[in-house]
Design a protein around this motif. Structure first.
Motif, PDB file in Angstrom:
ATOM      1  N   PRO A  49      14.646   8.528  -9.981  1.00 20.01           N
ATOM      2  CA  PRO A  49      13.964   9.634 -10.487  1.00 20.01           C
ATOM      3  C   PRO A  49      12.610   9.041 -11.065  1.00 20.01           C
ATOM      4  N   GLU A  50      11.506  10.043 -10.845  1.00 24.18           N
ATOM      5  CA  GLU A  50      10.309   9.473 -11.382  1.00 24.18           C
ATOM      6  C   GLU A  50       9.869  10.112 -12.723  1.00 24.18           C
ATOM      7  N   LEU A  51       9.819  11.480 -12.439  1.00 22.50           N
ATOM      8  CA  LEU A  51       9.462  12.567 -13.819  1.00 22.50           C
ATOM      9  C   LEU A  51      10.561  13.005 -14.527  1.00 22.50           C
ATOM     10  N   LEU A 107      10.840   5.410   0.371  1.00 19.80           N
ATOM     11  CA  LEU A 107      10.291   6.663   0.246  1.00 19.80           C
ATOM     12  C   LEU A 107      10.733   7.428  -1.100  1.00 19.80           C
ATOM     13  N   GLU A 108       9.637   7.705  -1.710  1.00 19.73           N
ATOM     14  CA  GLU A 108       9.592   7.896  -3.121  1.00 19.73           C
ATOM     15  C   GLU A 108       9.687   9.528  -3.701  1.00 19.73           C
ATOM     16  N   GLN A 109      10.632   9.793  -4.461  1.00 22.75           N
ATOM     17  CA  GLN A 109      10.501  11.262  -5.128  1.00 22.75           C
ATOM     18  C   GLN A 109      10.169  12.143  -3.958  1.00 22.75           C
ATOM     19  N   PRO A 110      11.049  12.285  -3.013  1.00 27.61           N
ATOM     20  CA  PRO A 110      10.367  13.248  -1.932  1.00 27.61           C
ATOM     21  C   PRO A 110      10.768  14.635  -2.395  1.00 27.61           C
ATOM     22  N   PHE A 163       0.975  -1.121   0.013  1.00 17.75           N
ATOM     23  CA  PHE A 163      -0.168  -0.095   0.109  1.00 17.75           C
ATOM     24  C   PHE A 163       0.846   1.230  -0.228  1.00 17.75           C
ATOM     25  N   LYS A 164       0.452   2.102  -0.871  1.00 17.70           N
ATOM     26  CA  LYS A 164       1.546   3.333  -0.939  1.00 17.70           C
ATOM     27  C   LYS A 164       0.535   4.711  -0.700  1.00 17.70           C
ATOM     28  N   VAL A 165       1.054   5.450   0.217  1.00 22.26           N
ATOM     29  CA  VAL A 165       0.554   6.589   0.592  1.00 22.26           C
ATOM     30  C   VAL A 165       0.778   7.780  -0.159  1.00 22.26           C
ATOM     31  N   HIS A 166       0.054   8.472  -0.775  1.00 20.96           N
ATOM     32  CA  HIS A 166       0.026   9.909  -1.120  1.00 20.96           C
ATOM     33  C   HIS A 166      -0.774  10.785  -0.387  1.00 20.96           C
ATOM     34  N   ALA A 167       0.003  11.627   0.602  1.00 18.77           N
ATOM     35  CA  ALA A 167      -0.580  12.174   1.646  1.00 18.77           C
ATOM     36  C   ALA A 167      -1.099  13.617   1.257  1.00 18.77           C
ATOM     37  N   GLY A 203      15.616   2.643  -9.013  1.00 18.13           N
ATOM     38  CA  GLY A 203      15.401   3.713 -10.063  1.00 18.13           C
ATOM     39  C   GLY A 203      13.664   3.784 -10.263  1.00 18.13           C
ATOM     40  N   ARG A 204      13.332   4.486 -11.131  1.00 20.30           N
ATOM     41  CA  ARG A 204      11.888   4.469 -11.495  1.00 20.30           C
ATOM     42  C   ARG A 204      11.669   4.861 -12.975  1.00 20.30           C
ATOM     43  N   MET A 205      10.666   4.175 -13.620  1.00 20.05           N
ATOM     44  CA  MET A 205      10.690   4.541 -15.074  1.00 20.05           C
ATOM     45  C   MET A 205       9.069   4.250 -15.405  1.00 20.05           C
ATOM     46  N   ILE A 224       8.329   0.339 -11.695  1.00 17.06           N
ATOM     47  CA  ILE A 224       7.802   1.007 -12.834  1.00 17.06           C
ATOM     48  C   ILE A 224       6.600   1.915 -12.327  1.00 17.06           C
ATOM     49  N   HIS A 225       6.526   3.246 -12.790  1.00 19.69           N
ATOM     50  CA  HIS A 225       5.586   4.204 -12.468  1.00 19.69           C
ATOM     51  C   HIS A 225       4.322   3.993 -13.122  1.00 19.69           C
ATOM     52  N   VAL A 226       3.107   4.311 -12.214  1.00 23.41           N
ATOM     53  CA  VAL A 226       1.881   3.813 -12.821  1.00 23.41           C
ATOM     54  C   VAL A 226       1.650   2.645 -13.460  1.00 23.41           C
ATOM     55  N   HIS A 236       5.719   5.398   0.874  1.00 22.19           N
ATOM     56  CA  HIS A 236       5.360   6.844   0.970  1.00 22.19           C
ATOM     57  C   HIS A 236       5.983   7.752   0.013  1.00 22.19           C
ATOM     58  N   ASP A 237       5.057   8.569  -0.607  1.00 22.92           N
ATOM     59  CA  ASP A 237       5.217   9.260  -2.040  1.00 22.92           C
ATOM     60  C   ASP A 237       4.966  10.859  -1.743  1.00 22.92           C
ATOM     61  N   PRO A 238       5.759  11.594  -1.383  1.00 22.93           N
ATOM     62  CA  PRO A 238       5.470  13.015  -1.134  1.00 22.93           C
ATOM     63  C   PRO A 238       5.326  13.847  -2.586  1.00 22.93           C
TER      64      PRO A 238
END
Ligand SMILES: [Mg+2]
Length: 386
Positions: free
Chosen positions: A259-261, A233-236, A162-166, A281-283, A309-311, A207-209
């Motif tokens: 990096p995500e974006l 901790l993702e892309q803080p 489970f991932k939190v976007h707060a 990493g993230r892609m 993998i993102h989204v 967690h992804d801020p």
């Protein structure tokens, strides 16, 4: 075989405003029409392929004007099986955004799959038929109790992670948009803590801020998440400050995912790996297509690092079907909102993209190409210009 048609098909989809507003304003739950687009590429021999948006593939296919001005001059008359040559061409051509390249590349992979009668993940090198999903929340859902209850529902549904976007660009006290700074790391961690207490120790949590923290806030939040046993901790932080990521990754034990974006796919990520700017990493296929994502995943694999993998969406699932758990562990299934059915099939599809079983696995579509089953009755009845 030559490409003879490139077409952007636009149509409306009734969309729950709770999905589109993400809390930046009223979540009234009303339905409004939004326009989405599909890219279709067809050949003189009748072969065709599609790229769709939606399902976390957070952008629609290019507009008709872009198709006319950029895509047709490049693609018409080309061999649709020369994906690598066309990818190199689009990537070197600065008029092309990565999202345009992504749509073309996915449609060409889909075309090859439909032509050969095989799913794209098998063509890429089949590795697995299913992948563990995590429930990825929409941001700004409310008080910690709301997140805790939502996490319990996810656990009951079968999710193992489970991932939190707060609170993202959102003031949880005034309940109004708060663009930029300040962020609310203390309130975010209260949410993360409530989720951990609700689901117990065995559920994997992230967690992804969304890049809103400063370095100091990231250091503090990361240490709190270490105490709570969070996985990553993702892309803080803002990703254009890679040096701050180097410092953060050195200082913390919790895995930093980024990096995500950042644009540049495998090219920028090679710099991040060399700098030691993140642990994972993230892609995703939105940053240059399946071709760019497979190059990136293989780069991380060679360095023995994860590349999460993102989204979601059809293209990302094809990539996940052709990679190991060691390199790409999870499928991001979101963004979820309490009371909004994430398992519903959108009206322009005949079958859902990412059905999840009760053990928390999403099954890779096995139909030819990317496995997209379009509902042409719906699409044709709801077509709009551009
Ligand atoms: Mg993210």
């Amino acid at each position: 075989m030559r490409i003879t048609e490139v077409e952007s098909i636009a149509f409306t989809v009734p969309t729950d405003t709770r999905r589109t507003r993400w809390g930046y304003g009223e979540r009234d739950g009303a339905e409004r029409d939004t326009t989405t687009r599909i890219l279709r590429i067809a050949t003189d021999e009748g072969a065709e392929g599609y790229a769709v948006g939606g399902y976390g593939a957070y952008f629609p296919a290019p507009e008709p004007a872009v198709v006319d001005v950029l895509l047709k001059p490049l693609l018409l008359g080309e061999d649709p099986l020369d994906r690598e040559r066309l990818w190199q061409w689009m990537t070197a051509h600065h008029g092309f955004t990565e999202r345009m390249t992504s749509s073309v590349d996915m449609a060409l992979w889909d075309l090859l799959g439909r032509l050969s009668g095989l799913p794209v993940y098998k063509l890429l090198g089949g590795y697995r038929d299913r992948v563990l999903a995590y429930c990825s929340t929409a941001p700004n859902l409310g008080r910690p109790e709301v997140y805790a209850e939502h996490a319990l529902e996810a656990k009951e549904r079968g999710y193992k992670a489970f991932k939190v976007h707060a609170n993202i660009f959102w003031d949880p006290y005034k309940r109004e948009p708060a663009p930029g700074k300040p962020a609310f790391p203390k309130e975010d961690i209260e949410i993360c803590q409530a989720v951990r207490e609700a689901v117990g120790d065995e559920m994997v949590l992230m967690h992804d801020p969304w890049g809103v923290y400063t370095l100091q806030e990231s250091l503090w939040a990361g240490r709190e998440l270490e105490k709570l046993g969070y996985y990553w901790l993702e892309q803080p932080m803002e990703e254009r400050r890679m040096e701050a990521y180097v410092e953060l990754t050195r200082a913390l034990d919790i895995a930093i995912l980024a990096p995500e974006l950042e644009e540049g796919g495998p090219f920028t990520r090679s710099s991040w790996i060399r700098a030691g700017a993140a642990d994972m990493g993230r892609m995703d296929v939105g940053l240059g297509g399946i071709t760019a994502t497979m190059k990136t995943v293989h780069l991380y694999e060679a360095f023995g690092q994860q590349c999460e993998i993102h989204v979601g969406g059809f293209g990302n699932l094809a990539v996940l079907g052709a990679t190991t758990e060691e390199t790409c562990e999870y499928y991001e299934r979101g963004l979820t909102i309490p009371g909004v059915d994430r398992d519903a099939t959108p009206p322009y599809l005949l079958a859902p993209c990412d059905p999840m079983d009760e053990e928390g696995y999403v099954h890779i579509p096995t139909g030819p190409g990317l496995g997209i089953e379009l509902n042409w009755d719906y699409i044709d009845a709801n077509r709009v210009e551009g």
